[in-house]
Structure formats: structure tokens, C-alpha cells
Design a protein around this motif. Structure first.
Motif, mmCIF file in Angstrom:
data_model
loop_
_atom_site.group_PDB
_atom_site.id
_atom_site.type_symbol
_atom_site.label_atom_id
_atom_site.label_comp_id
_atom_site.label_asym_id
_atom_site.label_seq_id
_atom_site.Cartn_x
_atom_site.Cartn_y
_atom_site.Cartn_z
ATOM 1 N N GLU A 30 -13.126 1.407 8.508
ATOM 2 C CA GLU A 30 -12.992 2.168 7.274
ATOM 3 C C GLU A 30 -11.525 2.482 7.028
ATOM 4 O OE1 GLU A 30 -16.335 5.050 6.142
ATOM 5 O OE2 GLU A 30 -16.319 5.158 8.323
ATOM 6 N N LEU A 31 -11.170 2.614 5.763
ATOM 7 C CA LEU A 31 -9.804 2.880 5.359
ATOM 8 C C LEU A 31 -9.630 4.354 5.033
ATOM 9 C CD1 LEU A 31 -9.302 -0.212 3.044
ATOM 10 C CD2 LEU A 31 -9.021 -0.043 5.526
ATOM 11 N N VAL A 32 -8.412 4.851 5.233
ATOM 12 C CA VAL A 32 -8.105 6.263 5.011
ATOM 13 C C VAL A 32 -6.800 6.370 4.242
ATOM 14 C CG1 VAL A 32 -7.863 8.532 6.080
ATOM 15 C CG2 VAL A 32 -9.126 6.726 7.288
ATOM 16 N N ILE A 33 -6.779 7.236 3.237
ATOM 17 C CA ILE A 33 -5.544 7.576 2.547
ATOM 18 C C ILE A 33 -5.401 9.098 2.550
ATOM 19 C CG2 ILE A 33 -5.485 5.531 1.074
ATOM 20 C CD1 ILE A 33 -6.633 7.268 -1.188
ATOM 21 N N ALA A 34 -4.168 9.577 2.467
ATOM 22 C CA ALA A 34 -3.919 11.017 2.470
ATOM 23 C C ALA A 34 -2.837 11.344 1.457
ATOM 24 C CB ALA A 34 -3.512 11.492 3.859
ATOM 25 N N ILE A 73 0.456 9.261 -2.562
ATOM 26 C CA ILE A 73 -0.141 8.873 -1.286
ATOM 27 C C ILE A 73 0.971 8.867 -0.243
ATOM 28 C CG2 ILE A 73 -1.459 7.124 -0.066
ATOM 29 C CD1 ILE A 73 -2.940 8.410 -2.418
ATOM 30 N N THR A 74 0.843 9.725 0.771
ATOM 31 C CA THR A 74 1.893 9.832 1.793
ATOM 32 C C THR A 74 1.553 9.091 3.081
ATOM 33 O OG1 THR A 74 0.907 11.922 2.533
ATOM 34 C CG2 THR A 74 2.733 12.046 0.948
ATOM 35 N N HIS A 75 0.240 8.877 3.347
ATOM 36 C CA HIS A 75 -0.184 8.209 4.571
ATOM 37 C C HIS A 75 -1.348 7.269 4.256
ATOM 38 C CE1 HIS A 75 1.450 12.153 5.777
ATOM 39 N NE2 HIS A 75 1.759 11.635 6.944
ATOM 40 N N HIS A 76 -1.407 6.181 4.960
ATOM 41 C CA HIS A 76 -2.627 5.372 4.957
ATOM 42 C C HIS A 76 -2.828 4.786 6.346
ATOM 43 C CE1 HIS A 76 0.282 2.033 4.061
ATOM 44 N NE2 HIS A 76 -0.534 1.353 4.848
ATOM 45 N N TRP A 77 -4.085 4.681 6.736
ATOM 46 C CA TRP A 77 -4.424 4.111 8.029
ATOM 47 C C TRP A 77 -5.858 3.616 7.994
ATOM 48 C CZ3 TRP A 77 -3.930 9.474 7.411
ATOM 49 C CH2 TRP A 77 -5.004 10.283 7.800
ATOM 50 N N ALA A 78 -6.356 3.158 9.102
ATOM 51 C CA ALA A 78 -7.744 2.685 9.189
ATOM 52 C C ALA A 78 -8.347 3.166 10.495
ATOM 53 C CB ALA A 78 -7.808 1.161 9.117
ATOM 54 N N GLY A 116 -7.574 9.341 17.291
ATOM 55 C CA GLY A 116 -6.335 9.674 16.597
ATOM 56 C C GLY A 116 -6.288 9.145 15.181
ATOM 57 N N HIS A 117 -7.366 8.512 14.737
ATOM 58 C CA HIS A 117 -7.389 7.910 13.405
ATOM 59 C C HIS A 117 -8.649 8.277 12.621
ATOM 60 C CE1 HIS A 117 -4.347 5.539 15.501
ATOM 61 N NE2 HIS A 117 -3.892 5.208 14.317
ATOM 62 N N THR A 118 -9.286 9.347 13.002
ATOM 63 C CA THR A 118 -10.531 9.780 12.395
ATOM 64 C C THR A 118 -10.281 10.579 11.123
ATOM 65 O OG1 THR A 118 -12.444 11.214 12.816
ATOM 66 C CG2 THR A 118 -10.428 11.772 13.923
ATOM 67 N N THR A 119 -11.365 10.951 10.416
ATOM 68 C CA THR A 119 -11.258 11.900 9.314
ATOM 69 C C THR A 119 -11.273 13.330 9.839
ATOM 70 O OG1 THR A 119 -12.550 10.317 8.034
ATOM 71 C CG2 THR A 119 -12.188 12.440 7.030
ATOM 72 N N ILE A 135 0.856 -1.180 0.000
ATOM 73 C CA ILE A 135 0.000 0.000 0.000
ATOM 74 C C ILE A 135 0.892 1.229 0.000
ATOM 75 C CG2 ILE A 135 -1.918 1.168 1.137
ATOM 76 C CD1 ILE A 135 -2.503 -1.692 0.188
ATOM 77 N N PRO A 136 0.676 2.192 -0.902
ATOM 78 C CA PRO A 136 1.549 3.379 -0.938
ATOM 79 C C PRO A 136 1.385 4.228 0.316
ATOM 80 C CG PRO A 136 -0.340 3.656 -2.404
ATOM 81 C CD PRO A 136 -0.366 2.231 -1.948
ATOM 82 N N GLY A 137 2.468 4.921 0.663
ATOM 83 C CA GLY A 137 2.442 5.824 1.813
ATOM 84 C C GLY A 137 2.840 5.136 3.100
ATOM 85 N N GLU A 138 3.135 5.957 4.099
ATOM 86 C CA GLU A 138 3.499 5.436 5.409
ATOM 87 C C GLU A 138 2.257 4.935 6.147
ATOM 88 O OE1 GLU A 138 6.545 5.066 6.783
ATOM 89 O OE2 GLU A 138 7.280 5.620 4.780
ATOM 90 N N PRO A 139 2.353 3.803 6.819
ATOM 91 C CA PRO A 139 1.182 3.265 7.533
ATOM 92 C C PRO A 139 0.985 3.932 8.888
ATOM 93 C CG PRO A 139 3.025 1.766 7.781
ATOM 94 C CD PRO A 139 3.503 2.881 6.876
ATOM 95 N N ILE A 140 0.650 5.219 8.856
ATOM 96 C CA ILE A 140 0.458 5.967 10.101
ATOM 97 C C ILE A 140 -0.594 7.045 9.873
ATOM 98 C CG2 ILE A 140 2.315 7.594 9.542
ATOM 99 C CD1 ILE A 140 2.926 7.739 12.555
ATOM 100 N N SER A 141 -1.386 7.295 10.886
ATOM 101 C CA SER A 141 -2.360 8.381 10.836
ATOM 102 C C SER A 141 -1.629 9.722 10.821
ATOM 103 C CB SER A 141 -3.283 8.302 12.055
ATOM 104 O OG SER A 141 -3.909 9.538 12.299
ATOM 105 N N TYR A 142 -2.059 10.609 9.941
ATOM 106 C CA TYR A 142 -1.471 11.945 9.907
ATOM 107 C C TYR A 142 -1.644 12.660 11.238
ATOM 108 C CZ TYR A 142 -0.968 16.899 8.939
ATOM 109 O OH TYR A 142 -0.603 18.226 8.997
ATOM 110 N N TRP A 143 -2.787 12.455 11.898
ATOM 111 C CA TRP A 143 -3.039 13.120 13.178
ATOM 112 C C TRP A 143 -2.059 12.635 14.250
ATOM 113 C CZ3 TRP A 143 -5.676 16.483 10.919
ATOM 114 C CH2 TRP A 143 -6.693 16.170 10.024
#
Length: 509
Positions: A251-255, A324-329, A69-72, A4-12
Motif C-alpha cells: 500500500e502507498l502512503v502520502i503525508a 505533500i511532504t512525505h511519501h512511502w509504501a 517503521g512504515h505503517t499508518t 512523486i511530490p514529497g520526500e521519499p521517506i516514512s515520517y516515522w
């Protein structure tokens, strides 16, 4: 396995300070013990501390590091197609109370951040729910009518401002997007200034209710308190039978960074296309961070990699993003009637309260719950207490969702036990993969690491005994019944489970 592209961490999580509050190692007393240091828990604790009550907050890991810490990070009273549902099922007054309570939650955060001087990137933006195509326009029209009747400043729009074609939308002005973790860390700092006590790495395992209550952590240390608030996302105790009325969904999140002038100017969501939610956040000079959420699914379902790929393709097709710089769930719980449970925990409860079931809208809901629970504990009347009361029963409104959720749990409990035999299943696990197999008559959750070594724990969830399933992206063991999640080594990542999965020995393979 796909990457999966990007770092596996929440931007927040990445863009806010880390915390290091102590673990609870000694017995303490307090007026109120709050279990859970997310939005609902910290808001409740802060509101109570302002009244002069002594408050203890207990978190199993770090505060503001779970769902909050992992919300939209949308702070709005516009919750998809909720108002037409409330009006049709419970009446116009219920919809009005919901709108008023959620709106007050939004404004409470804005006012508190200003009063405390918390720099949490508050931005006023309109919130939209839009139809993916014209076939669904009638749903939007009904929602606009119900939201207006409920008191929201809602309008029907045919142009959402998004750079792709959509159906009609509902627009609610002057809503808020912000940095939730920075807000909550500011709240926690002020709570400690008011002599509130914060404890991390203090997982609560037992609750003894009575005239005074005793909360016990995994270290054996206890908190004795007159009142207890359970704000653990999914209640850690089953005496309310909440597990039969809550459905966990992930739910999945990408940034991705994009030019600021091209970024969305509002907050958007559609219930169609597997749910798609869009907003942007400040991200350096001349840039915004596009945050896209979707692909809602039950924890433990297969195909997480494919879901991330679909979400990424959807975003790339519609926005001029760079990379894609971040992805998390993230994960939340939906109640069977779509209204959160906030109030006394169960029918016999006297001074134990709960806040759960926010259905993906836990920021406005958590702020609302904090104010409401503080008032209830203070003995004050709250106009919408009946709407959110966890002890309510709506047989007609809840029947379909209740039956569906519990049939799904029963199906997992039985069918998932028909897993393959050990030899073929073990040999088929690729590096980085995992599977549930039978070994010496036991169900084992087996992961093969990147070097080829096998790691096994019990596959039986320590909550209520369902079998876990492997999440190939986050490399975790997820329970499809009630949403508990465990690390490869069996440690609890996400409740309601409070006990780890026990190790299993495959040494004679």
C-alpha cells in the motif's frame, strides 16, 4: 518518468532516532532467539525478558525500520469489516476472542508506554470504518451488529465527521494512534536494560530445529536457543508451507501538513475505492500531519506512479492540505482466512513459533502476539491460542482465497517468463527505468540509471524462483509471488528471500 511530490521517506523513520546495535559476529546462546525486530518481534522479546529468560533479537537491517517503521500507525481492535466475516465463517465465539485479544493488545501498548515513560504521542481517538456511499451501507450495519456481539463498544453513525460525503460508518470509541517507532525504540532500550541482546545487520539464513535450535546468520555466526520465534513479517523458512496461505499486498502512503483545527478527529478507513485510510499526527504548533494510505496492490504489479497520483488526487480533493511532504509504501500479508498465524510454526514444531499474516493490522496484532507467544513459551494457557494457531485448517473458509493466491503465483511463474528479446527491450529502457529481458538465455533484471549506464542482476527471485518486476517509484525489484524485494544491485530489501540476486554481465552489449 513522473516525479512523486514529497520526500521519499516514512515520517516515522524521519522523526525518530536511528539505531546502531552491533552485528552478530560470534556464536552465542540464549533461552529464546527472536528473528525480526519489528512490532511482533520486539514485543515478544520484551515480554519474555520480563520473565527472566535470556533473549537474543536478530534483525536483517535495523530494528523498527521495516513494516513497523512504515505503517499508518493505528492501534485499534476495529479492523475494517472483520467481525461480520469472523461470525459468519467461524461463529460468534471466534469473533469475541478476536475482539478481546486485539483490545488487550491495544491496552498493553498504552500501559507499557506509561510504565516505561516512552514519549510516543499516544492519542485516544475513535476508529471508523465507513462505506464510500449508501450502496454499501448494509455491510456496515452487519459489521456493527457483529462487533457489538463480539464485545466492542461499537455504534452505527451516519455522520463520520469527515469533510466529504460518505455512507454509514461503524464507530469504536477510545482507540489509539501513536508514533510506532518511538514506542519500539523505547521497548528496545528497556529490553537491553533487562540484559536482552540486540543484533542488527544479522540476516538469518538457516534454522536447524531440534531439542535445542540453532539459528545461523549470513555472517556464519549462530545462536543456539531452546525456543525460536520467527517474526520476520513473511516467514523466512518454507517448512510450514506458509507461502501457500499468505498473500502479500503493498500500500502507498502520502503525508501533508494541515491546520490542526481542520484535521480529522478520528482514524478512518473504507474498504472501497481501492482502500482509503486516514489519520493525522502531531506536527508542530498549530499543525497536524495528514496521513493517507491506499491503492492496495500485489508487489511487482506495474503502475505504481499512477497509483500515487490517484491517492494524491483523492487527498487533495477532500482535504485542505498544503503540500505533500512525505511519501512511502508499506507491505503486509493476508492469510487465506483473514486471521493471523501466531503459535507453533508447523505440525511437527516443538519449540519454534511464528507471528505473521496481520493483514494490515500489525500493531495491535503484534502486541497481542508478543504477549501470547511469551505465555505459550512459558507453558501457560491462552484462551485464543486455537483461533490464531498456524496449524489450523479451514477448508471451506480458506478454499477460495487459497486457490486464487496460488493460481496467481502459478500464472506469474509461467507467463512472466515470456519476456521480450534483448535488443528491443534493452534499447527501450529509459533513464531511471528497468525491465526484465532475456540475455544469453537468462532472465536478467536490467536498470538504466539516470546517466544512462545499465545495471543487471538475475531476474529469478532467490526465494522460490518467480521473476521479479521493476518498481519505478522505489527503484527496486519486487517479486509478485511472495513479496520479496531487492535493491537495484540485488541486495535483499524485504523477505522472505534471504539471498541476493546475482549480478549479470552485459559488457558485450
Amino acid at each position: 518518468m513522473a516525479t512523486i511530490p514529497g520526500e521519499p521517506i516514512s515520517y516515522w523513520m524521519e522523526s525518530a532516532a536511528h539505531t546502531s546495535y552491533p552485528r552478530l559476529d560470534d556464536d552465542v546462546n540464549a533461552d529464546v532467539a527472536v528473528i525480526g525486530g519489528g512490532m511482533a518481534g520486539l514485543c515478544t522479546a520484551w515480554e519474555l525478558a520480563r520473565t527472566g529468560r535470556s533473549v537474543v533479537v536478530l534483525d536483517a537491517a535495523h530494528i523498527a525500520a521495516g513494516v513497523s517503521g512504515h505503517t499508518t500507525a493505528k492501534l485499534t481492535a476495529q479492523h475494517g469489516l472483520i467481525y461480520a466475516h469472523l461470525r459468519s465463517r467461524f461463529g460468534a465465539e471466534a469473533a469475541r476472542l478476536y475482539a478481546q485479544s486485539q483490545s488487550e493488545g491495544v491496552e498493553r501498548v498504552v500501559a507499557t508506554a506509561m510504565d516505561l515513560g516512552v514519549d510516543c504521542e499516544i492519542e485516544r481517538r475513535p476508529a471508523y470504518t465507513y462505506a464510500a456511499d449508501a450502496q454499501h451501507n448494509s455491510e456496515i450495519h452487519e459489521e456493527v451488529d457483529a462487533a457489538r456481539e463480539a464485545g466492542l463498544d461499537a455504534s452505527l453513525v451516519t455522520d463520520t465527521g469527515l469533510p466529504f460525503a460518505t455512507g454509514s460508518g461503524i464507530r469504536v470509541a477510545e482507540q489509539v494512534q501513536f508514533h510506532p517507532r518511538r514506542y519500539l525504540l523505547g521497548l528496545a532500550e528497556d529490553l537491553t536494560r533487562q540484559h536482552g541482546r540486540m543484533y542488527e545487520h544479522s540476516r538469518v539464513t538457516h534454522l536447524r530445529e531440534g531439542r535445542t535450535n540453532k539459528v545461523t546468520t549470513d555472517t556464519g555466526a549462530t545462536v543456539t536457543a531452546e525456543s525460536v520465534v520467527i517474526a520476520t513479517h513473511y516467514p523466512a523458512f518454507d517448512r510450514s508451507l506458509a507461502f501457500s496461505r499468505l498473500r502479500p499486498l503493498r500500500e502507498l502512503v502520502i503525508a501533508s501538513p494541515m491546520d490542526a483545527e481542520l484535521a480529522p478527529r478520528g482514524m478512518y478507513i473504507t474498504p472501497h475505492e481501492g482502500t482509503r485510510s486516514v489519520r493525522s499526527a502531531p506536527y508542530g504548533e498549530g499543525s497536524r500531519l495528514l496521513i493517507v494510505t491506499g491503492e492496495k496492490y500485489t508487489p511487482g504489479e506495474p503502475g505504481v506512479t499512477e497509483r500515487f497520483e490517484r491517492l494524491t488526487s483523492w487527498a487533495r480533493e477532500r482535504f485542505p492540505i498544503r503540500e505533500i511532504t512525505h511519501h512511502w509504501a508499506t507491505q503486509d500479508n493476508w492469510t487465506t482466512d483473514r486471521v493471523p498465524h501466531v503459535g507453533l510454526f508447523h505440525l511437527a514444531a516443538r519449540n519454534v513459533y511464528v507471528a505473521t499474516g496481520f493483514g494490515g493490522w500489525g500493531l495491535s496484532g503484534g502486541a497481542m502476539a508478543g504477549r501470547m507467544l511469551a505465555d505459550l513459551i512459558e507453558g501457560k494457557d491462552v484462551a485464543w491460542a486455537g483461533l490464531y494457531d498456524p496449524r489450523r485448517i479451514h477448508p471451506i473458509a480458506e478454499a477460495g482465497a487459497f486457490v486464487k493466491a496460488n493460481l496467481a503465483t502459478a500464472r506469474h511463474f509461467v507467463a512472466d517468463r515470456l519476456c521480450p528479446g534483448r535488443d528491443d527491450a534493452l534499447n527501450a529502457i529509459p533513464p531511471g527505468g528497468g525491465a526484465v529481458v532475456r540475455w544469453k538465455g537468462q532472465h536478467c533484471a536490467v536498470h538504466r540509471d539516470d546517466e544512462g549506464a545499465l545495471h543487471a542482476v538475475s531476474a529469478v527471485c532467490s526465494h522460490l524462483g518467480c521473476l521479479v518486476a521493476f518498481n519505478e517509484v522505489e527503484r527496486s525489484w519486487d517479486c509478485p509471488c511472495h513479496g520479496s524485494r531487492f535493491s537495484i544491485g540485488g541486495e535483499v530489501l524485504h523477505g522472505p528471500a534471504t539471498a541476493a540476486l546475482q549480478p549479470r554481465d552485459l559488457s558485450d552489449e
